[in-house]
Design an enzyme around this catalytic site. Structure first.
Site, PDB file in Angstrom:
ATOM      1  N   ASP B  94       0.861  -1.184   0.000  1.00 38.02           N
ATOM      2  CA  ASP B  94       0.000   0.000   0.000  1.00 38.02           C
ATOM      3  C   ASP B  94       0.900   1.237   0.000  1.00 38.02           C
ATOM      4  OD1 ASP B  94      -2.087   1.708   0.047  1.00 38.02           O
ATOM      5  OD2 ASP B  94      -2.923   1.051   1.961  1.00 38.02           O
ATOM      6  N   ALA B  95       1.217   1.679  -1.198  1.00 40.93           N
ATOM      7  CA  ALA B  95       2.257   2.696  -1.388  1.00 40.93           C
ATOM      8  C   ALA B  95       1.692   3.977  -1.996  1.00 40.93           C
ATOM      9  CB  ALA B  95       3.344   2.140  -2.296  1.00 40.93           C
ATOM     10  N   LYS B  96       0.558   3.880  -2.670  1.00 41.52           N
ATOM     11  CA  LYS B  96      -0.115   5.039  -3.289  1.00 41.52           C
ATOM     12  C   LYS B  96       0.849   5.889  -4.102  1.00 41.52           C
ATOM     13  CE  LYS B  96      -3.855   4.993   0.105  1.00 41.52           C
ATOM     14  NZ  LYS B  96      -3.420   3.979   1.084  1.00 41.52           N
ATOM     15  N   ARG B  97       1.656   5.233  -4.920  1.00 45.79           N
ATOM     16  CA  ARG B  97       2.642   5.926  -5.727  1.00 45.79           C
ATOM     17  C   ARG B  97       2.043   6.459  -7.026  1.00 45.79           C
ATOM     18  NH1 ARG B  97       4.925   4.973  -1.255  1.00 45.79           N
ATOM     19  NH2 ARG B  97       7.095   4.317  -1.117  1.00 45.79           N
TER      20      ARG B  97
END
Lengths: 272, 272
Positions: B94-97
């Site tokens: 869960d990095a939301k890059r």
């Protein structure tokens, strides 16, 4: 660092150049690959050769994370080197983070406190509570994506939202957030006319501008429409400077490219 | 992992639970702090206690980056442990890059190749070329923010864009991107009625759903409006499970909470 200190540095160096430290192991000179930390050695050489010509360095976290643990270590060494040797430099963690409040607070701590960057870039999609935790740090800056320089910018950012383009709504809305004085904005250089519109909404804010040079934007045009009384611009160049050569003269050649930009900037600053 | 393998796992375990490994050193049992890698030891204990009740684990990178090098090491050890001991588990970074194309490609390599997660979360603001590099990985999945569960979701995501809410425009547009079959979407549980609308646009895609429980969403409601023929839902719970106790019984208590959710899910799955 305060905004006033940044402005002072710009006036002293006659430069508002930011150099992007987007270090790709497949693009740096091969002789560096034999060293223990090629990424840091590359950055150190670039910084040593250019720090008097720019006011800011911007490592993009993607290039460090792509090298796992070793990459994170290189990032840490790079920011420590900057903070120790060149405390006058405005440092930007180009991370484009953003998450729910308690999670954004963890990112803010990581970049603004532990790594001790002066600023970090964030993405606006998740709204107020995803950005405010970054804004809470005194004398630190949060640089929010507004209008980016890539092709995909036109997928959503320029879409019409109740009569206004989304990027304008994003900027306008962000002005109401707590500690919004700590906001700066990413605005790509690809269409300089956009700066006129943006300056109507945020006349005083600093803008971080990618896309000059390699991506086609013109420095003259960006300054014409985007500069304010306190300069208000940081022009980023990454590949055009750091990969000017991939031979032993890479740092020297990077300096030559940085010098060209600094000289163009000096002319513009002297005109005003 | 293929989507079909994920669906099979859901049917076998009678669970579509995802457990969020958002490990905060100030919230875990103090006896773990004496160990060399408290974060990994915490995750290992949680995984050992719950892996038969869930189909997915989702470490949020913020909680690891907040611990610098050591945190990145804990993340690496956690994903390696999952891939070695529980290869059937669907893993989510869960990095939301999201960044310009060549930079997003670095993030994609970091999470989908080097760390070898099955999937990674991304933010849509920068559009097509910021997401497509993630989609290029075969049998990997890109989970894009659509409608998040936080308060700030209403700042931009639900704004009207040429007659449609932004989150719908984002979903609709993403269907035209290359390899869009590798897309899943984050849809918060706070308003279950939204699922009806979303299912009209993407009847077959998997949705990762935060916000059930702690943030007020109802599992029943989400399933009523969001479930499809192939289940199509991953319900995430983080704090409600992993911090059920901060004493020596933390793993046991986490199992009890996970079991409650799995049992609710089993009833729902048996009904259909």
């Amino acid at each position: 660092m305060t905004t006033q200190q940044l402005v002072q540095q710009i006036k002293t160096k006659k430069s508002f150049l930011c150099i992007g430290l987007d270090v790709d192991l497949t693009k740096i000179p091969t002789h560096l690959l034999e060293l223990e930390d090629p990424i840091f050695e590359f950055n150190k050489a670039i910084i040593d050769a250019t720090h008097d010509l720019c006011v800011s360095y911007k490592p993009n976290t993607a290039f460090y994370e792509a090298n796992g643990l070793k990459g994170w270590q290189s990032l840490q060494k790079t920011i420590n080197y900057l903070n120790e040797k060149h405390p006058e430099i405005f440092t930007i963690a180009d991370a484009k983070r953003g998450d729910i409040g308690n999670t954004s607070a963890m990112y803010a701590k990581a970049f603004l406190e532990d790594l001790n960057f002066d600023s970090v870039t964030v993405a606006p999609y998740m709204g107020k509570d995803s950005v405010e935790p970054f804004l809470a740090f005194e004398n630190k800056h949060t640089i929010m994506l507004a209008l980016t320089s890539n092709e995909g910018a036109f997928d959503f950012q320029t879409k019409n939202v109740e009569g206004n383009e989304l990027y304008k709504v994003v900027i306008e809305t962000s002005k109401t957030w707590k500690n919004s004085q700590n906001l700066m904005y990413v605005v790509g250089a690809t269409k300089a006319e956009y700066f006129t519109e943006i300056r109507k909404i945020i006349p005083n804010s600093f803008l971080l501008v990618p896309g000059v040079g390699a991506q086609g934007g013109s420095l003259q045009e960006v300054c014409k429409y985007g500069m304010n009384d306190e300069i208000g611009l940081l022009i980023n160049s990454s590949r055009g400077i750091i990969y000017a050569s991939n031979d032993k003269d890479f740092a020297e050649r990077a300096r030559m490219e940085a010098l060209k930009m600094q000289q163009e900037m000096e002319i513009i600053l002297n005109k005003d």
